[in-house]
Design a protein around this motif. Sequence first.
Motif, short mmCIF file in Angstrom:
data_model
loop_
_atom_site.label_atom_id
_atom_site.label_comp_id
_atom_site.label_asym_id
_atom_site.label_seq_id
_atom_site.Cartn_x
_atom_site.Cartn_y
_atom_site.Cartn_z
N ALA A 1 0.82 -1.22 0.00
CA ALA A 1 0.00 0.00 0.00
C ALA A 1 0.85 1.27 0.00
CB ALA A 1 -0.92 0.00 1.21
N LEU A 2 2.09 1.16 0.49
CA LEU A 2 2.98 2.33 0.53
C LEU A 2 3.84 2.45 -0.72
CD1 LEU A 2 4.13 2.03 4.25
CD2 LEU A 2 2.38 3.54 3.32
N GLY A 3 3.63 1.58 -1.70
CA GLY A 3 4.39 1.64 -2.95
C GLY A 3 5.76 1.00 -2.85
N ARG A 4 5.95 0.11 -1.86
CA ARG A 4 7.24 -0.54 -1.67
C ARG A 4 7.17 -1.98 -2.18
NH1 ARG A 4 7.83 0.03 4.69
NH2 ARG A 4 5.93 -1.17 4.42
N ALA A 5 8.32 -2.51 -2.57
CA ALA A 5 8.43 -3.93 -2.91
C ALA A 5 9.24 -4.59 -1.80
CB ALA A 5 9.11 -4.12 -4.25
N TYR A 6 8.82 -5.78 -1.38
CA TYR A 6 9.48 -6.49 -0.28
C TYR A 6 10.03 -7.81 -0.78
CZ TYR A 6 10.02 -9.54 3.72
OH TYR A 6 10.53 -10.43 4.63
N ALA A 7 11.20 -8.18 -0.29
CA ALA A 7 11.77 -9.49 -0.61
C ALA A 7 12.70 -9.92 0.53
CB ALA A 7 12.54 -9.44 -1.92
N THR A 8 12.90 -11.22 0.61
CA THR A 8 13.82 -11.79 1.59
C THR A 8 15.04 -12.33 0.87
OG1 THR A 8 11.93 -12.46 2.93
CG2 THR A 8 14.04 -13.46 3.45
N GLY A 9 16.22 -11.94 1.34
CA GLY A 9 17.46 -12.44 0.75
C GLY A 9 18.21 -13.28 1.76
N LYS A 10 18.90 -14.30 1.26
CA LYS A 10 19.66 -15.18 2.15
C LYS A 10 21.04 -15.46 1.58
CE LYS A 10 15.58 -17.53 3.89
NZ LYS A 10 14.91 -18.80 4.12
N ARG A 11 22.01 -15.62 2.51
CA ARG A 11 23.37 -15.97 2.14
C ARG A 11 24.05 -16.53 3.37
NH1 ARG A 11 27.51 -17.88 0.54
NH2 ARG A 11 29.31 -16.79 -0.26
N LYS A 12 24.63 -17.71 3.28
CA LYS A 12 25.23 -18.40 4.42
C LYS A 12 24.20 -18.48 5.54
CE LYS A 12 30.07 -17.38 3.45
NZ LYS A 12 31.32 -16.87 4.00
N ASP A 13 24.49 -17.92 6.72
CA ASP A 13 23.53 -17.95 7.83
C ASP A 13 22.76 -16.65 7.97
OD1 ASP A 13 23.84 -20.52 8.69
OD2 ASP A 13 25.38 -20.07 10.18
N ALA A 14 22.99 -15.71 7.07
CA ALA A 14 22.36 -14.39 7.18
C ALA A 14 21.03 -14.36 6.43
CB ALA A 14 23.29 -13.32 6.61
N VAL A 15 20.05 -13.68 7.03
CA VAL A 15 18.74 -13.51 6.41
C VAL A 15 18.43 -12.02 6.42
CG1 VAL A 15 16.29 -14.05 6.53
CG2 VAL A 15 17.96 -15.75 7.23
N ALA A 16 18.11 -11.46 5.25
CA ALA A 16 17.83 -10.03 5.14
C ALA A 16 16.40 -9.81 4.67
CB ALA A 16 18.80 -9.38 4.14
N ARG A 17 15.69 -8.92 5.37
CA ARG A 17 14.37 -8.47 4.92
C ARG A 17 14.58 -7.11 4.28
NH1 ARG A 17 10.40 -8.48 9.64
NH2 ARG A 17 12.03 -7.22 10.57
N VAL A 18 14.16 -6.97 3.01
CA VAL A 18 14.50 -5.78 2.23
C VAL A 18 13.23 -5.15 1.66
CG1 VAL A 18 15.79 -4.91 0.25
CG2 VAL A 18 16.73 -6.77 1.61
#
Length: 162
Positions: free
Chosen positions: A34-51
């Motif tokens: 609703a705010l005009g944003r796109a969301y995705a989850t990225g992963k690498r090794k043990d790291a998890v990023a919410r973007v």
Amino acid sequence: MADQVNSLEELGAVASDAPVAETVVEPREPMRDALGRAYATGKRKDAVARVWIKPGSGKVVVNGKEMNKYFARPVLQMILRQPFQVAGVEDQFDVVATVKGGGLSGQAGAVKHGVSKALQLYDPSLRGALKAAGFLTRDSRVVERKKFGKRKARRSFQFSKR
């Protein structure tokens, strides 16, 4: 033998005359909140990023800090900028990311993966360039676990003859 050839030709003629089912490829639609944003989850090794990405001036905030403060090494900053350079949209999107787990290198890779996925969700026309560069594929390499009877994952204890 001639009968078999004739029947094969007839089969070939029947197969080529058969109607071909046309596959209609629908263009992907942008996925935004609703705010005009796109969301995705990225992963690498043990790291998890919410973007989350949205149109802006190119400001990148990771865990509440500026990119330059959180990722102090220039190599890590370069990794974060790669998806924008490949897609040709530098300084057009603001990024807000929260990262957990792993070290700084894995976290930078996770944010890069998340930004790439969010970019292709925001603007599906960028998918080709990002996919060709390999940014949409999750790098599945992780640290190998330690085995019992070993000093590390594969390293044995020092051998002593006596």
